[in-house]
Scaffold this motif. Sequence first.
Motif, PDB file in Angstrom:
ATOM      1  N   GLU A  37      28.152 -10.604  31.509  1.00 27.66           N
ATOM      2  CA  GLU A  37      28.708 -11.262  32.701  1.00 27.66           C
ATOM      3  C   GLU A  37      29.807 -10.372  33.275  1.00 27.66           C
ATOM      4  OE1 GLU A  37      28.296 -13.875  34.911  1.00 27.66           O
ATOM      5  OE2 GLU A  37      30.038 -12.877  35.786  1.00 27.66           O
ATOM      6  N   GLN A 353      18.602 -18.595  40.866  1.00 28.50           N
ATOM      7  CA  GLN A 353      18.419 -18.594  42.318  1.00 28.50           C
ATOM      8  C   GLN A 353      17.809 -17.292  42.837  1.00 28.50           C
ATOM      9  OE1 GLN A 353      20.454 -21.060  44.475  1.00 28.50           O
ATOM     10  NE2 GLN A 353      20.503 -19.968  46.412  1.00 28.50           N
ATOM     11  N   GLY A 359      19.552 -24.240  44.376  1.00 29.52           N
ATOM     12  CA  GLY A 359      20.359 -25.342  43.837  1.00 29.52           C
ATOM     13  C   GLY A 359      20.781 -25.106  42.401  1.00 29.52           C
TER      14      GLY A 359
HETATM   15  C1  LIG Z   1      28.162 -19.717  48.696  1.00 26.53           C
HETATM   16  C2  LIG Z   1      27.151 -20.538  47.968  1.00 26.53           C
HETATM   17  C3  LIG Z   1      27.258 -21.915  47.925  1.00 26.53           C
HETATM   18  C4  LIG Z   1      26.326 -22.690  47.220  1.00 26.53           C
HETATM   19  N1  LIG Z   1      26.471 -24.033  47.171  1.00 26.53           N
HETATM   20  C5  LIG Z   1      25.619 -24.785  46.437  1.00 26.53           C
HETATM   21  C6  LIG Z   1      25.809 -26.193  46.312  1.00 26.53           C
HETATM   22  O1  LIG Z   1      26.733 -26.741  46.877  1.00 26.53           O
HETATM   23  N2  LIG Z   1      24.935 -26.905  45.569  1.00 26.53           N
HETATM   24  C7  LIG Z   1      23.896 -26.316  44.933  1.00 26.53           C
HETATM   25  O2  LIG Z   1      23.143 -27.021  44.236  1.00 26.53           O
HETATM   26  N3  LIG Z   1      23.695 -24.984  45.034  1.00 26.53           N
HETATM   27  C8  LIG Z   1      24.519 -24.202  45.772  1.00 26.53           C
HETATM   28  N4  LIG Z   1      24.328 -22.849  45.898  1.00 26.53           N
HETATM   29  C9  LIG Z   1      23.094 -22.265  45.385  1.00 26.53           C
HETATM   30  C10 LIG Z   1      22.955 -22.059  43.871  1.00 26.53           C
HETATM   31  O3  LIG Z   1      22.667 -23.255  43.291  1.00 26.53           O
HETATM   32  C11 LIG Z   1      24.132 -21.461  43.193  1.00 26.53           C
HETATM   33  O4  LIG Z   1      24.370 -20.190  43.740  1.00 26.53           O
HETATM   34  C12 LIG Z   1      23.916 -21.318  41.677  1.00 26.53           C
HETATM   35  O5  LIG Z   1      25.130 -20.946  41.120  1.00 26.53           O
HETATM   36  C13 LIG Z   1      22.826 -20.335  41.302  1.00 26.53           C
HETATM   37  O6  LIG Z   1      22.778 -20.180  39.899  1.00 26.53           O
HETATM   38  P1  LIG Z   1      22.462 -18.753  39.259  1.00 26.53           P
HETATM   39  O7  LIG Z   1      22.676 -18.867  37.803  1.00 26.53           O
HETATM   40  O8  LIG Z   1      21.161 -18.264  39.745  1.00 26.53           O
HETATM   41  O9  LIG Z   1      23.586 -17.792  39.884  1.00 26.53           O
HETATM   42  P2  LIG Z   1      25.156 -17.818  39.614  1.00 26.53           P
HETATM   43  O10 LIG Z   1      25.598 -19.149  39.176  1.00 26.53           O
HETATM   44  O11 LIG Z   1      25.773 -17.201  40.820  1.00 26.53           O
HETATM   45  O12 LIG Z   1      25.333 -16.826  38.389  1.00 26.53           O
HETATM   46  C14 LIG Z   1      25.080 -15.455  38.492  1.00 26.53           C
HETATM   47  C15 LIG Z   1      26.086 -14.725  37.622  1.00 26.53           C
HETATM   48  O13 LIG Z   1      25.735 -13.352  37.536  1.00 26.53           O
HETATM   49  C16 LIG Z   1      26.918 -12.575  37.592  1.00 26.53           C
HETATM   50  N5  LIG Z   1      26.522 -11.234  38.055  1.00 26.53           N
HETATM   51  C17 LIG Z   1      26.080 -10.862  39.285  1.00 26.53           C
HETATM   52  N6  LIG Z   1      25.728  -9.551  39.285  1.00 26.53           N
HETATM   53  C18 LIG Z   1      25.977  -9.094  38.029  1.00 26.53           C
HETATM   54  C19 LIG Z   1      25.808  -7.828  37.401  1.00 26.53           C
HETATM   55  N7  LIG Z   1      25.313  -6.768  38.072  1.00 26.53           N
HETATM   56  N8  LIG Z   1      26.164  -7.695  36.101  1.00 26.53           N
HETATM   57  C20 LIG Z   1      26.647  -8.761  35.389  1.00 26.53           C
HETATM   58  N9  LIG Z   1      26.819  -9.980  35.942  1.00 26.53           N
HETATM   59  C21 LIG Z   1      26.480 -10.150  37.242  1.00 26.53           C
HETATM   60  C22 LIG Z   1      27.815 -13.344  38.541  1.00 26.53           C
HETATM   61  O14 LIG Z   1      29.176 -13.030  38.329  1.00 26.53           O
HETATM   62  C23 LIG Z   1      27.494 -14.782  38.160  1.00 26.53           C
HETATM   63  O15 LIG Z   1      28.339 -15.292  37.165  1.00 26.53           O
HETATM   64  C24 LIG Z   1      25.241 -22.047  46.581  1.00 26.53           C
HETATM   65  C25 LIG Z   1      25.128 -20.656  46.632  1.00 26.53           C
HETATM   66  C26 LIG Z   1      26.078 -19.906  47.313  1.00 26.53           C
HETATM   67  C27 LIG Z   1      25.940 -18.409  47.350  1.00 26.53           C
END
Ligand SMILES: Cc1cc2nc3c(=O)[nH]c(=O)nc-3n(C[C@H](O)[C@H](O)[C@H](O)COP(=O)(O)OP(=O)(O)OC[C@H]3O[C@@H](n4cnc5c(N)ncnc54)[C@H](O)[C@@H]3O)c2cc1C
Length: 470
Positions: A37, A353, A359
């Motif tokens: 992370e 995502q 979501g």
């Molecule tokens: C601005 C925004 C608002 C959103 N609002 C909502 C909402 O209100 N409700 C909802 O249901 N969904 C929302 N979403 C959509 C989505 O549900 C969330 O982004 C969710 O957190 C996606 O989960 P994830 O695990 O795929 O990504 P994330 O939770 O973003 O986790 C990805 C992780 O990877 C890490 N990372 C990235 N690149 C690297 C790398 N090269 N090396 C190591 N670590 C890295 C990041 O720091 C992060 O911790 C939103 C998205 C965005 C961008």
Amino acid sequence: MTDKSSYSPIHVIGGGLAGSEAAWQIAESGIPVILHEMRGVRGTDAHKTDGLAELVCSNSFRSDDATSNAVGVLHAEMRLAGSLIMSCADKNQVPAGGALAVDREGFSEAVTAAIDSHPLIAVVREEVSGLPPKDWDLAIIATGPLTAPSLASAIQAETGADALAFFDAIAPIIHTESIDMDICWFQSRYDKVGPGGTGKDYINCPMDEAQYNAFVDALIAGDKTGFKEWEGTPYFDGCLPIEVMAERGRETLRHGPMKPMGLTNAHNPTVKAYAVVQLRQDNALGTLYNMVGFQTKLKYGAQAEVIRMIPGLEKAEFARLGGLHRNTYINSPVLLDNSLTLKSRPGLRFAGQITGCEGYVESASIGLLAGRFAAAERKGQPLPLPPQTTAFGSLLNHITGGHIVSDDEPGKRSFQPMNINFGLFPLLEPGAITKPEGVKRFRGKDKTVMKKQLVAARALEDCATWLKAV
Ligand SMILES: Cc1cc2nc3c(=O)[nH]c(=O)nc-3n(C[C@H](O)[C@H](O)[C@H](O)COP(=O)(O)OP(=O)(O)OC[C@H]3O[C@@H](n4cnc5c(N)ncnc54)[C@H](O)[C@@H]3O)c2cc1C
């Protein structure tokens, strides 16, 4: 990581909703995990902390109704599968009517503590700036919509695909004590109590017609964040900024996040509000409330001014203003096989995502599946796919092939991020919907309710059967 295991580790990149869930599922199956992370070393445009599974915007996991709501069914399936994200959400629930909303700090702290203390998980705080090296024979990329640019470029180079991006916006959060409760009142829409609520879980701000029109005019005229850099990038329809909705038509907001239905002004019960702005509790203490559906890209100054036009929010103090972010995802139906593996790189999976689900819950659920697929591959016992009749299966199917790629325009990207919804589930058998005995009137609305209930019940039964077999 203190425990010894005979298996070599699986690498998970990204400790968000999907990566944390994937790491947990792998470790719970007895296989070591190295979770990379970058926060702590490098931040993103939306995350504010170094905590794992930080929620970047709303604190809601949406409906918790497993009997007739698709996201509620997904919650239930994840609980059946031992989801870390769901168990931490349940332990940090705040009242939100029929929705499952959480104290965002408590939730992220609980996920971080569980991951940090798992004997088979090692967390490494570093940015992974390219595709995993070949000696990471099994890896999952779960870096989310805000994937660091160097890794995004490496993915683009490997897939040969144009990285598709769309706009996403976040909603403001307000200090509760700055809300004027002589104007606003507590009530959930239609007084719905839900599993974790009271029927009075939302703060409601009423508007008459003149106030609504003035507000819409101000939204349209307000100073917006410039976005030359991203011109031509579409919005995701499920998360439109309020000013974009206002531009689409004067009545759009009144039929969207500002709809007045099911709400009665406690201070003036005989006068129906023309529009209502709702705020949902954001933390366990109840000191913060977020504006429901009020994601915005208005500039900070203009944003505070326009929001303070809302009756009851004239003196609003903001814990966080809304903002706009870019969001990227891969063309999964073309690039991934049905166990989320990149076709061009055996052993490398994607989750969350970045695969094109949308979501918190959906991202975590795809993390859960990717984790289980990777663990099964490490053990040499391939995992049967979840049945398409389940929420797991229907979402997985959408990402890995259910979406139709047009034959007329084979090179064109039409795949759009998708929340779980009943439209992704297979149809019921013909004749499944029949008028219950003793019921006199069985209208279209009743049939729709029955259809949802039957699809939900079938999903949970099939999910339980699948989990018993794996
Ligand atoms: C601005 C925004 C608002 C959103 N609002 C909502 C909402 O209100 N409700 C909802 O249901 N969904 C929302 N979403 C959509 C989505 O549900 C969330 O982004 C969710 O957190 C996606 O989960 P994830 O695990 O795929 O990504 P994330 O939770 O973003 O986790 C990805 C992780 O990877 C890490 N990372 C990235 N690149 C690297 C790398 N090269 N090396 C190591 N670590 C890295 C990041 O720091 C992060 O911790 C939103 C998205 C965005 C961008």
